[in-house]
Scaffold this motif. Structure first.
Motif, mmCIF file in Angstrom:
data_model
loop_
_atom_site.group_PDB
_atom_site.id
_atom_site.type_symbol
_atom_site.label_atom_id
_atom_site.label_comp_id
_atom_site.label_asym_id
_atom_site.label_seq_id
_atom_site.Cartn_x
_atom_site.Cartn_y
_atom_site.Cartn_z
ATOM 1 N N ILE A 70 1.108 -1.266 0.201
ATOM 2 C CA ILE A 70 -0.176 0.292 -0.044
ATOM 3 C C ILE A 70 0.672 1.048 0.173
ATOM 4 C CG2 ILE A 70 -1.650 1.382 1.204
ATOM 5 C CD1 ILE A 70 -2.273 -1.569 2.034
ATOM 6 N N LEU A 71 0.601 2.155 -0.922
ATOM 7 C CA LEU A 71 0.883 3.494 -0.876
ATOM 8 C C LEU A 71 0.263 4.244 -1.158
ATOM 9 C CD1 LEU A 71 3.529 2.515 -3.869
ATOM 10 C CD2 LEU A 71 4.184 2.399 -1.933
ATOM 11 N N ILE A 72 1.462 5.179 -0.329
ATOM 12 C CA ILE A 72 0.258 6.867 -0.311
ATOM 13 C C ILE A 72 1.315 7.953 -0.092
ATOM 14 C CG2 ILE A 72 0.214 8.568 2.008
ATOM 15 C CD1 ILE A 72 -1.809 5.802 2.019
ATOM 16 N N THR A 73 0.411 8.865 -1.598
ATOM 17 C CA THR A 73 1.092 10.321 -1.957
ATOM 18 C C THR A 73 1.061 11.077 -1.213
ATOM 19 O OG1 THR A 73 -0.735 10.889 -2.828
ATOM 20 C CG2 THR A 73 -0.237 9.459 -4.260
ATOM 21 N N HIS A 74 0.378 11.570 -0.183
ATOM 22 C CA HIS A 74 0.707 12.728 0.620
ATOM 23 C C HIS A 74 -0.180 12.173 2.083
ATOM 24 C CE1 HIS A 74 -2.673 13.820 -1.562
ATOM 25 N NE2 HIS A 74 -2.516 14.771 -0.895
ATOM 26 N N ARG A 75 -0.129 13.184 2.840
ATOM 27 C CA ARG A 75 -0.582 13.288 4.413
ATOM 28 C C ARG A 75 -2.016 13.869 5.088
ATOM 29 N NH1 ARG A 75 -1.204 17.915 6.096
ATOM 30 N NH2 ARG A 75 0.554 19.681 5.533
ATOM 31 N N THR A 126 7.848 15.016 -4.846
ATOM 32 C CA THR A 126 7.828 16.573 -5.822
ATOM 33 C C THR A 126 6.678 17.601 -5.179
ATOM 34 O OG1 THR A 126 5.405 14.363 -6.007
ATOM 35 C CG2 THR A 126 7.244 15.003 -8.053
ATOM 36 N N PRO A 127 7.646 17.407 -3.435
ATOM 37 C CA PRO A 127 6.662 18.654 -2.813
ATOM 38 C C PRO A 127 6.388 19.671 -2.983
ATOM 39 C CG PRO A 127 9.379 18.578 -2.393
ATOM 40 C CD PRO A 127 8.764 17.883 -3.602
ATOM 41 N N GLY A 128 5.773 20.692 -2.571
ATOM 42 C CA GLY A 128 4.572 21.928 -3.103
ATOM 43 C C GLY A 128 3.353 21.521 -2.811
ATOM 44 N N HIS A 129 2.631 20.914 -3.297
ATOM 45 C CA HIS A 129 1.000 21.016 -2.454
ATOM 46 C C HIS A 129 1.476 20.920 -1.045
ATOM 47 C CE1 HIS A 129 -2.498 19.165 -2.372
ATOM 48 N NE2 HIS A 129 -2.539 18.372 -1.443
ATOM 49 N N THR A 130 2.017 19.496 -0.369
ATOM 50 C CA THR A 130 2.350 19.158 0.947
ATOM 51 C C THR A 130 4.079 19.049 0.603
ATOM 52 O OG1 THR A 130 2.204 16.694 0.640
ATOM 53 C CG2 THR A 130 0.028 18.377 1.245
ATOM 54 N N SER A 131 4.171 18.916 1.923
ATOM 55 C CA SER A 131 5.996 18.835 1.640
ATOM 56 C C SER A 131 6.278 16.961 1.898
ATOM 57 C CB SER A 131 6.686 19.065 3.058
ATOM 58 O OG SER A 131 6.337 18.646 4.427
ATOM 59 N N ASP A 132 5.575 16.665 1.959
ATOM 60 C CA ASP A 132 5.955 15.392 1.860
ATOM 61 C C ASP A 132 5.272 14.186 0.435
ATOM 62 O OD1 ASP A 132 3.159 15.262 3.026
ATOM 63 O OD2 ASP A 132 2.715 13.576 3.512
ATOM 64 N N SER A 133 4.624 15.630 -0.368
ATOM 65 C CA SER A 133 4.337 15.097 -1.470
ATOM 66 C C SER A 133 5.122 14.301 -2.325
ATOM 67 C CB SER A 133 3.276 15.545 -2.125
ATOM 68 O OG SER A 133 2.358 15.977 -1.909
ATOM 69 N N PRO A 164 2.061 26.283 5.311
ATOM 70 C CA PRO A 164 3.299 26.924 5.106
ATOM 71 C C PRO A 164 3.925 25.520 4.554
ATOM 72 C CG PRO A 164 2.996 27.397 7.112
ATOM 73 C CD PRO A 164 1.045 27.302 6.630
ATOM 74 N N ASP A 165 3.331 24.416 4.500
ATOM 75 C CA ASP A 165 3.852 23.457 4.667
ATOM 76 C C ASP A 165 4.426 23.070 3.440
ATOM 77 O OD1 ASP A 165 4.323 20.424 5.130
ATOM 78 O OD2 ASP A 165 2.857 19.517 4.420
ATOM 79 N N GLY A 166 3.363 23.484 1.801
ATOM 80 C CA GLY A 166 3.590 23.644 1.253
ATOM 81 C C GLY A 166 4.260 24.779 0.665
ATOM 82 N N THR A 167 5.089 25.116 -0.394
ATOM 83 C CA THR A 167 5.695 25.767 -0.761
ATOM 84 C C THR A 167 6.104 26.479 -2.141
ATOM 85 O OG1 THR A 167 7.790 25.644 -0.954
ATOM 86 C CG2 THR A 167 7.290 26.291 1.121
ATOM 87 N N LEU A 168 5.955 27.405 -3.071
ATOM 88 C CA LEU A 168 5.354 27.648 -4.183
ATOM 89 C C LEU A 168 7.080 27.330 -5.556
ATOM 90 C CD1 LEU A 168 4.358 27.974 -7.494
ATOM 91 C CD2 LEU A 168 4.731 30.828 -6.666
ATOM 92 N N GLN A 254 2.430 32.417 -2.572
ATOM 93 C CA GLN A 254 2.766 33.101 -4.036
ATOM 94 C C GLN A 254 3.324 34.202 -3.181
ATOM 95 O OE1 GLN A 254 0.314 31.868 -7.157
ATOM 96 N NE2 GLN A 254 -0.770 32.220 -6.002
ATOM 97 N N LEU A 255 2.942 34.762 -2.046
ATOM 98 C CA LEU A 255 3.864 36.103 -1.737
ATOM 99 C C LEU A 255 4.766 35.704 -1.168
ATOM 100 C CD1 LEU A 255 -0.209 37.465 0.517
ATOM 101 C CD2 LEU A 255 1.401 39.124 -1.453
ATOM 102 N N GLU A 256 4.800 34.508 -0.176
ATOM 103 C CA GLU A 256 5.841 34.287 0.294
ATOM 104 C C GLU A 256 7.665 33.750 -0.365
ATOM 105 O OE1 GLU A 256 9.235 31.412 1.343
ATOM 106 O OE2 GLU A 256 8.059 31.617 0.414
#
Length: 263
Positions: A70-75, A126-133, A164-168, A254-256
């Protein structure tokens, strides 16, 4: 892929099938696509994102044959809520980038190659949506391969950056990484299957650059220190209240991104 199908397991590519979980909503669209990966003739399968804790959904996934992994893409809970129960039901280990979502399995590593159910699965951070993606690349799935993209690329619309977990900054780098995989089939966790991952990644990047241009314009009118609420009102004036929070998270990310490059 049949978007209207909310019951039953549907073929999505030569090596994958999916079942649409019964959890539609503003953020999950029609629901979470729980994928089964297996080579033709393989006895077992790999399940990606068992989804919400819905027993009939899990029973049908388990009934499709022995589950090896079983695999998980993110949290996020619409991907992970059923993981422990599904592991209990099938006896298969759960692996995710975040150890908190692993059950009887070790954390996934970027660049790792998994072999199960007769299939080679390559792990891409592939972080961005979340840090663990993470995304899962199936290089043998059809003429150009396929990629299970989780929420990094959706079948319709664009994804939210869970700031702030996911960043642009991370997200744009992840899009670059996915684009380099070429015209692979896109197997998203929400929405329909897409073709040509490279073209889709470029479209996502263009969308983000367009939003950044809108935010720059808003800051020129509102002042460089304008807050998230003000900028969201200006850039997402017609946003559905149900997804207002998602718009605010994207604006904050996006502001950050912009301000970190002018310090």
């Amino acid at each position: 892929m049949t978007p209207e199908t909310s019951r039953g397991i549907v073929r999505s590519s030569p090596l994958t099938r999916f079942r649409l979980a019964p959890n539609p909503g503003p953020m999950s669209l029609r629901g979470t696509n729980s994928y089964l990966i297996a080579a033709p003739g393989a006895a077992g399968s790999v399940v990606v994102d068992p989804g919400p804790l819905d027993e009939p959904h899990l029973q049908e996934l388990a009934g499709a044959g022995p589950v090896e992994l079983i695999l998980i893409t993110h949290r996020h809970a619409d991907h992970t809520a059923a993981a422990a129960r599904f592991s209990e039901l099938t006896g298969a280990p759960v692996r995710a980038a975040d150890a908190a979502h692993c059950h009887a399995g070790s954390p996934l590593l970027d660049g790792e190659t998994l072999r199960a159910a007769g299939v080679e699965v390559r792990v891409l951070a592939t972080p961005g949506h979340t840090s663990d993606s993470v995304c899962f690349h199936l290089p043998q799935d059809g003429p150009h391969g396929s990629v299970l993209t989780g929420d990094t690329i959706l079948g319709e619309g664009t994804t939210v950056l869970d700031y702030p977990d996911g960043t642009l900054g991370d997200y744009l780098e992840s899009l670059d990484r996915l684009e380099r995989l070429g015209p692979a089939t896109v197997l998203p966790a929400h929405g329909p299957v897409l073709q040509e991952l490279d073209r889709t990644a470029r479209a996502y990047r263009e969308h983000r650059q367009g939003r950044l241009a809108q935010i720059r314009a808003a800051l020129e009118l509102l002042g460089a220190d304008a807050g998230v609420d003000q900028v969201t009102d200006a850039v997402y004036a017609d946003v559905d209240p149900a997804v207002r929070r998602a718009a605010e998270l994207s604006v904050a990310a996006q502001l950050e991104y912009l301000r970190s490059r002018t310090r």
